[in-house]
Design a protein around this motif. Structure first.
Motif, PDB file in Angstrom:
ATOM      1  N   ARG A   3       0.839  -1.192   0.000  1.00 24.90           N
ATOM      2  CA  ARG A   3       0.000   0.000   0.000  1.00 24.90           C
ATOM      3  C   ARG A   3       0.870   1.237   0.000  1.00 24.90           C
ATOM      4  N   GLU A   4       0.449   2.285  -0.782  1.00 24.51           N
ATOM      5  CA  GLU A   4       1.214   3.524  -0.822  1.00 24.51           C
ATOM      6  C   GLU A   4       1.101   4.251   0.506  1.00 24.51           C
ATOM      7  N   ARG A   5       2.049   5.215   0.694  1.00 25.21           N
ATOM      8  CA  ARG A   5       2.007   6.016   1.893  1.00 25.21           C
ATOM      9  C   ARG A   5       1.724   7.475   1.511  1.00 25.21           C
ATOM     10  N   GLY A   6       1.438   8.300   2.526  1.00 28.24           N
ATOM     11  CA  GLY A   6       1.270   9.735   2.327  1.00 28.24           C
ATOM     12  C   GLY A   6       0.059  10.067   1.486  1.00 28.24           C
ATOM     13  N   ILE A   7       0.236  11.109   0.640  1.00 30.17           N
ATOM     14  CA  ILE A   7      -0.907  11.645  -0.110  1.00 30.17           C
ATOM     15  C   ILE A   7      -1.513  10.605  -1.062  1.00 30.17           C
ATOM     16  N   LEU A   8      -0.684   9.675  -1.499  1.00 31.84           N
ATOM     17  CA  LEU A   8      -1.205   8.649  -2.412  1.00 31.84           C
ATOM     18  C   LEU A   8      -2.214   7.725  -1.737  1.00 31.84           C
ATOM     19  N   ARG A   9      -2.251   7.806  -0.408  1.00 32.13           N
ATOM     20  CA  ARG A   9      -3.209   6.985   0.338  1.00 32.13           C
ATOM     21  C   ARG A   9      -4.607   7.604   0.367  1.00 32.13           C
ATOM     22  N   TRP A  10      -4.721   8.877  -0.028  1.00 26.19           N
ATOM     23  CA  TRP A  10      -6.032   9.521   0.060  1.00 26.19           C
ATOM     24  C   TRP A  10      -7.033   8.744  -0.789  1.00 26.19           C
ATOM     25  N   PRO A  11      -8.171   8.416  -0.191  1.00 26.44           N
ATOM     26  CA  PRO A  11      -9.158   7.616  -0.921  1.00 26.44           C
ATOM     27  C   PRO A  11      -9.576   8.245  -2.243  1.00 26.44           C
TER      28      PRO A  11
END
Ligand code: SF4
Length: 186
Positions: A3-11
């Motif tokens: 799973r990506e971290r940071g802003i890339l995690r925003w749904p």
């Protein structure tokens, strides 16, 4: 799954990138880390909920000899995997630190509970049953044969299942007791 971290995690970003908006994109890292409560069990046994006469089927999960979870049994024709809140909490009946595991006895006029070993308690009960039958046995009443004692009564609780109630009724009838009741009926 990576799973990506940071802003890339925003749904919203993940949804715009085409990930399933109803599950993966909206799932948190915390949810990803959750594991089923029964996953670590090394043994599972079928049982019946002891709390009431419905008799819902249960799956009892254990690890290293200790019950870790109790869930509804989907194969039970009675409950088909369901348990009411009380049945769902029946793990506490086994593991709760306040569970009583020894016989407690309070003497007539006593103010404190005493702990008794089971053999002593069983002998005390047997002595009382024999003595009460001897003292209160009725052979006849109003010219009719009754062969009974009114000196012994039984009041069962709803945690007794059908089989236990059946055996208790047989026992008390054999003893000549006729006052046999259950909390569920009262
Ligand atoms: S107490 Fe609830 S789960 Fe247990 S047998 Fe009764 S209805 Fe079923």
């Amino acid at each position: 799954m990576t799973r990506e971290r940071g802003i890339l995690r925003w749904p919203v970003l993940r949804q715009l990138r085409g990930e399933d908006p109803r599950s993966d994109a909206a799932r948190s890292a915390r949810t990803d880390a959750l594991r089923p409560r029964v996953e670590q069990a090394d043994k599972v046994a079928r049982s019946v909920c002891p709390y009431c006469a419905v008799g819902c089927g249960q799956l009892v999960y254990a690890k290293e000899g200790r019950v870790t979870q109790i869930e509804g049994d989907p194969d039970s024709p009675i409950s088909r995997g369901r348990l009411c809140p009380k049945g769902s909490a029946s793990k506490q009946l086994v593991n709760h630190p306040d569970r009583q595991t020894t016989v407690l006895y309070r003497r007539p006029h006593g103010t404190e509970w005493e702990r008794l070993d089971l053999d002593t308690a069983m002998d005390m009960i047997a002595d009382r049953v024999v003595r009460t039958r001897r003292e209160t046995w009725q052979q006849e009443e109003d010219g009719k044969v009754v062969r009974r004692t009114l000196g012994i009564a039984s009041l069962g609780g709803a945690t007794l299942d059908n089989e236990e109630n059946y055996l208790m009724k047989k026992l008390y009838t054999a003893l000549g007791a006729i006052q046999v009741e259950n909390q569920a009926r009262i």
